[in-house]
Design an enzyme around this catalytic site. Structure first.
Site, PDB file in Angstrom:
ATOM      1  N   PHE A 251      20.817 -32.290   2.171  1.00 25.98           N
ATOM      2  CA  PHE A 251      20.157 -33.152   1.620  1.00 25.98           C
ATOM      3  C   PHE A 251      20.713 -34.382   1.406  1.00 25.98           C
ATOM      4  O   PHE A 251      20.105 -35.554   1.453  1.00 25.98           O
ATOM      5  CB  PHE A 251      19.536 -32.267   0.318  1.00 25.98           C
ATOM      6  CG  PHE A 251      18.642 -33.129  -0.757  1.00 25.98           C
ATOM      7  CD1 PHE A 251      17.615 -33.573  -0.418  1.00 25.98           C
ATOM      8  CD2 PHE A 251      19.488 -33.726  -1.703  1.00 25.98           C
ATOM      9  CE1 PHE A 251      16.754 -34.495  -1.361  1.00 25.98           C
ATOM     10  CE2 PHE A 251      18.813 -34.263  -2.730  1.00 25.98           C
ATOM     11  CZ  PHE A 251      17.447 -34.800  -2.459  1.00 25.98           C
TER      12      PHE A 251
ATOM     13  N   TYR B  14      33.357 -21.609  -6.122  1.00 25.00           N
ATOM     14  CA  TYR B  14      32.836 -23.004  -5.559  1.00 25.00           C
ATOM     15  C   TYR B  14      33.501 -24.201  -6.345  1.00 25.00           C
ATOM     16  O   TYR B  14      34.066 -25.063  -5.795  1.00 25.00           O
ATOM     17  CB  TYR B  14      31.472 -23.069  -5.861  1.00 25.00           C
ATOM     18  CG  TYR B  14      30.807 -24.237  -5.443  1.00 25.00           C
ATOM     19  CD1 TYR B  14      30.687 -24.723  -4.190  1.00 25.00           C
ATOM     20  CD2 TYR B  14      30.128 -24.980  -6.433  1.00 25.00           C
ATOM     21  CE1 TYR B  14      30.250 -25.910  -3.799  1.00 25.00           C
ATOM     22  CE2 TYR B  14      29.666 -26.271  -6.203  1.00 25.00           C
ATOM     23  CZ  TYR B  14      29.514 -26.739  -4.824  1.00 25.00           C
ATOM     24  OH  TYR B  14      28.981 -27.966  -4.699  1.00 25.00           O
TER      25      TYR B  14
END
Length: 238
Positions: free
Chosen positions: A70, A208
């Site tokens: 994206f 993450y």
């Protein structure tokens, strides 16, 4: 169109504000240029505007890792008309293939992975800008594959930095995308200099954030020790 992390300001450009705060922008060499940035406007007050706009990029060779995602495709659309884009992506998340951007004559696509160090060295050669968007993301993926998350986000970032160093004579800037997750559970109304925080070891969601924060430290280390011009961006959810 202007992209602040990628583009250089015109000489003398600054942000007008009665209460400016300084934001550091890392450049090549041992200097850190200070740029004034306005604080968030008070309710009822207008948003401060830059006295001079950023200089648009033109005629550059820009390597974008994760360029089919994206963010990568959004950047690509804003840059492709006036620059040559070299995009590398493994197409795990593909917003590029069926788009008009994929057919643009200024876009050169390579299907590959940031864990492939030799490929990155080849693609980075002669680049003026390197935009590192590639990463493992998504809550489900991170929880199911914490080892892969760490490998891609850590080793992949290392490979990109090494590729940029190998062509440092042409690189004007490397932009490394991190995440607002480095601020932990308090990622609200934070600023660049606020303390980063993570949760306990063993909680999957922090895999993450920790891997992206380590990438930030690597990018800054490559600037400090190897004079690589680096900028880190921490996107938030909108």
């Amino acid at each position: 169109m202007s992209l602040a992390a990628l583009e250089l300001e015109q000489p003398g450009a600054s942000a007008s504000s009665t209460r400016p705060i300084a934001a550091s922008v890392r450049t090549g060499g041992d200097r850190t240029r200070r740029r004034h940035r306005p604080r968030s406007p008070e309710p009822g007050n207008p948003v401060p505007k830059l006295d001079s706009p950023a200089v648009p990029l033109s005629g550059k060779r820009i390597l974008i890792t994760g360029g089919a995602g994206f963010i990568g495709t959004t950047l690509g659309r804003r840059l492709v008309d006036d620059n040559h884009l070299v995009v590398v992506d493994n197409l795990h998340r593909d917003a590029l293939t069926d788009s008009d951007l994929a057919e643009h004559p200024n876009l050169e696509f390579h299907q590959g992975d940031v864990l492939d160090a030799e490929l990155l060295l080849e693609l980075a050669h002669g680049a003026t800008h390197v935009v590192h968007c590639a990463a493992i993301a998504g809550v489900d993926t991170v929880i199911e594959s914490p080892v892969r998350t760490m490998r891609v986000n850590l080793i992949g970032t290392y490979n990109v930095l090494e590729a940029a160093v190998a062509t440092k004579q042409t690189v004007e800037r490397l932009i490394e995308f991190s995440t607002s997750e480095v601020f932990g559970t308090h990622a609200y109304n934070v600023r660049e200099g606020h303390v980063t925080t993570t949760g306990s070891v063993g909680e999957a969601r922090w895999t993450y954030a920790v891997s992206k924060l380590a990438g930030e430290h690597m990018a800054h280390a490559y600037h400090d020790e190897l004079n690589l011009p680096t900028v880190t961006v921490r996107p938030f959810n909108v």
